[in-house]
Design an enzyme around this catalytic site. Sequence first.
Site, short mmCIF file in Angstrom:
data_model
loop_
_atom_site.label_atom_id
_atom_site.label_comp_id
_atom_site.label_asym_id
_atom_site.label_seq_id
_atom_site.Cartn_x
_atom_site.Cartn_y
_atom_site.Cartn_z
CG HIS A 2 44.86 48.40 33.78
ND1 HIS A 2 44.93 47.30 34.60
CD2 HIS A 2 43.66 48.30 33.15
CE1 HIS A 2 43.84 46.56 34.48
NE2 HIS A 2 43.05 47.15 33.59
CD GLU A 3 42.31 51.01 30.97
OE1 GLU A 3 41.87 50.23 30.10
OE2 GLU A 3 41.99 50.94 32.17
N GLY A 49 37.42 54.09 35.48
CA GLY A 49 38.66 54.85 35.51
C GLY A 49 39.15 55.13 34.10
CB ALA A 50 40.98 54.44 31.75
CG MET A 51 36.69 51.33 27.40
SD MET A 51 36.55 49.74 28.24
CE MET A 51 36.79 48.64 26.85
CD GLU A 52 39.96 47.27 28.00
OE1 GLU A 52 39.51 46.10 28.06
OE2 GLU A 52 39.72 48.13 28.88
CG HIS A 103 43.23 46.03 28.98
ND1 HIS A 103 42.98 44.71 29.30
CD2 HIS A 103 42.68 46.75 29.99
CE1 HIS A 103 42.34 44.64 30.45
NE2 HIS A 103 42.14 45.86 30.89
CD GLU A 117 35.24 45.98 29.53
OE1 GLU A 117 35.49 45.02 30.26
OE2 GLU A 117 36.13 46.73 29.08
CD GLU A 159 39.76 44.53 33.07
OE1 GLU A 159 40.81 45.03 33.54
OE2 GLU A 159 39.14 45.06 32.13
#
Length: 884
Positions: A320-321, A284-287, A324, A144, A343
Site C-alpha cells: 500500500h505505502e 499503520g504506516a506513512m508513504e 502511494h 499527514e 487512499e
Amino acid sequence: MDIASRPSEPAENTQVADAAPPPAAPPVIRREDYLPPAWLVPEVALDFRLGLDATKVVAKLSVARNPAGSGASTLRLNGDQIAPLAVRVDGLDVNDWRLDGSDLLVELNGEAHAVEVETALNPAANSQLMGLYASNGMLCTQCEAEGFRRITFFPDRPDVLSTYTVRMSGEKAQFPILLANGNCTASGEGEDGTHWAEWHDPWPKPSYLFALVAGDLVANHAEFTTMGGRKVDLNIWVRPGDEDRTQHAMDSLVNSMKWDEEAFGREYDLDLFNIVAVSDFNMGAMENKGLNVFNTRYVLADPETATDGDYDAVEGVIGHEYFHNWSGNRVTCRDWFQLSLKEGFTVLRDQLFSADMGSEAVKRIEDVRVLRIAQFPEDSGPLAHPIRPDSFQEISNFYTATIYNKGAEVIRMMRTMAGLERFRQGTDLYFERHDGEAATCEDFVKAIEDGARLDLTQFRLWYSQAGTPQVAAEMAHNGTQTVLKLTQTVPATPGQPEKQAMPIPLRVALFDRDTGTHSGEQLIVLDKDSQTFTFDGFTQPPVLSINRGFSAPVAIEFERDSADLVFLAAHDDDPFARYEAMQGLVVQHLVAAVSGKLDDAARAEGRAAIGEAYGSVIADPALDDLMRGELMILPAETYLAEQLPVSDPGAIHAEREALKAWLGRELAAPLKALHDRAVAVAYSREAAARGARKIKTQALVLIACSDPAEGARRAFAQYQAADNMTDRQGALMVLASLDAPERETALADFHDRYEGNALVIDKWFSLQAGALNPKVLEHIAALAQHPDFTMTNPNRVRALYMAAAANPKAFHDASGEGYRMIGDLIRRLDPINAQTAARFVPSLGRWRRIEPVRAAMMRAELERIAALPELSRDVREQVSKSLG
C-alpha cells in the site's frame, strides 16, 4: 496512509454544577469554499539541530505569488503549538509579522521572496505523535494530514508542492543514522561528537509527505532494478536486534515494485527507497516520498512472533505505502476532501496485489468482511459521509473505512464495468495527465471515463452520496422465462435525506437445479429506482447467484428458502458467492431467532440446514483449506446487528453462541477429525500449510464452544506443541475464553516467553480483552493496571481497549460497564493523544441502533465526554455528531 461491574448513571444525572460552558465548536471547513493558495513555495530548505528534548529548526522558503491565487499580499503560514523565534524576509529581520490564532502572517510586496523562520521544538514532550516526536530514543516525523505545521510555519496544505533540501546535525552517538526524503547528497563530521547529513528530494511534494528520522538503527539492504534499468538501493531500518525479522517485509517490497510495473506500468523514480519501523505511531504506516515510516507491527515478522494474518498484513501495508509513490505522491490531492483519490485507489491497488500474491478468492472474502464490519455500520450511523466529503472540522477524523475501503470498492466498480484492459487505459491516462499535480476525485473519474470510454455521469453520485444502497430482488418464472426485478434505495444519512438512484453493477448467474451448473455469468447494471431483467431457457425456476465477487458494495435483500442457500453453498462456482450463501444461511436464521420469529420446530429446521451446509464444507475434498476456513467463519455480531433496525446485542450474542455450541455438538466427529488432520501438517508458509492452520483454529473454536473440557484439552496441547505464532495464538485465543485451569497456565507462559517483545505482548493484551470469558471485564480492568500497560503507546492502547470495544460480551455488558470503560478511556486519552482517543468514539456513537436500555447508557457516556471543558477538535467533532 493505511478491556468489574457498576451501572452507568442515567443521562439526566450527568450535569456538573457551575461548570464552564464548553468552548465554541471549531469552524466547519467546506469543500465548496476551496480557493487556490495566494502564494506558492517552489523550494524549501530546512536545517535541523537535533535533540530529544530540544530541536531547533530553521526553515527557508522561496515563495512566489500564485498567478491563480487571490492576489493577496498576506502570506499565511500555518502553525500549531509552535512560536516563531525569528522571522526574516530576503535576509532582513522583520517585526511587522503577526499571529492569527496559530498562524503566522507576513505582509509581502512584489512577486517573489525568501522567507526564513526559526522555531524550537521539544520532541520528547510530543505525546500526540504528530510533527517531530521522540520514540524510544529516536526522532521521527508524522506530517499527514496537518503535522508539518507543528515543526515550522508553512502553508500546510496539499496543493502547495515544493522541492526540499534538508540538513540535519546532531550527536553521532545518539543519532548515528540521519534520514530524510530523496537522496543523501552530502554528509560529514561536526565538532564535539556531532555529525551531519544533507538530503535532497528532486520531486515536488506537499508538506504532508515530508519525513525525517534520526536514531540508532540498522538496515536490511537489498537492490531492485526497475524495468527502465534504474538500480534502486532498498533499506528497511529497525532497532538493533530486530533486523532478523525484516526479510518478509523486504520480499514484500521487492514484489510490490515488480507488481506495480507489470499491473499498472508504474516505475520507481529515485535511487533510494527507505523504510523505517517505529514503535510509537498513530497510523499503520506513512508513504513519505522515498522514506516510508511504519508502525513496527507492519514490518517485523517471523514464524515465532507473527501469525499468518500478520504476514499478510505486512505484505499488504508494505505494498500500500509503496503504491502511494504514484497514487498519492506523484499525483497528490488538491485538498483533503479528495483524500479517497489517493487512499481509495491505493487500497484497491494493494488488494489486487495481495490477491495476486496469494488466494484471490480468500482475499476478496477478507476484504468484504472488513467492509461489512467497519464501513457498513459507519454508513448507517451518525458519522456517515460520502467518499468525497463536503465538510469537516478535523481532517484526522476522515481517515475512515468509508474513505479507504468504500473508496476502493467504488473504483473497483469502474474496473468491473470497464474491463481490465480499458480500466488500465484509464489509469494510464490519469497518471499521464496529472503527474506532478494536486488533483481531484473528478480528475480521476474523468480520466477513467475518457480512457475506458465509459459514460460515468451518473456514476459520480457514488462520490457525493453517503449510505449503503439496499437492493431488493424478486424473481418470477413463467414457462421458460425468468424475470428478475431489482429495486434500489439509498437510505437517508445525516445531511442527505433524499438520494438519487446510482449505477450498481451486479454480476449474476442462474443455476439449473438439476445439473448444479449455469450457462454463464452476466453483468447487469441497475441504474434506476427499479428495473427488470429477463433470462430465457429455464424449464423450471433457477437458483439466483447475485452480486458475485461482491461486484457492488450494497446490501442484497432477497427472500429465499434455506434449500436454495444450501444449494449455492454446495454448488456455486464463484468462491465469494459460495461464501455469501453460507453467510446468508446463518444470517437469515440468527436474525429470525433474535427477532423472536422462530418456534422450536423452525429453530431446529434452520439449524439443520446450517449443519448440512457446514458438514458439506468440512467434507468437500475439492476445497482447499484456506477457503474451507473462510466458509467456516460465522457472520460477525456487528454485521448481524446491521440487519436489524434496532438490535439487542445481548440477544445476538446469545443466539450466535448457542448456534456455535449446536454446531460443535452436531459435527463433533468431523470437527475433531478435521482438527486432528490439521495438527499433523508441518509448518511452512505454503498455502496448504497456512490453510491447515486456519481450519485448525476454526475447528477448535466450535469444539470448545460445545465441549469446554475437550476444547481446553486440545487447545492446551496445541499451545504446548506449537512451533509458530499462528498455532500458539489460535490455541491461546480459545483458552482465554474458557474458565479452565489451562487458561492461566498458558497465559502466564506466553507472557514469560515473550516478555520484552512489544508486538507479541500486544497480542497478550488483545487476546484477553477480546475473549468471551465470563470475567472478561474484570480481566480488562486488571490488565489496565498491569506494569506493561501504558497510555502513551497507541499500539498498546489499541491492543487492550480496541479489542474490548470490538468484543460484544465486554462492550455491551448489560451493566453498562463496557460503555463506562470506553468513555473513561476517551476522557483520559484525549489530552495525551487526541487522534487515538477519537478512534474510540464511534463505538459509543452507534447508540441509536441499540435497544433503549443500552442506548441510554451509551448516550450518557457521550454526554459526559461532551461536558468536558477541554476537548480536542478530533474528539469534540466525533462526539457532537454522535449526539446530534
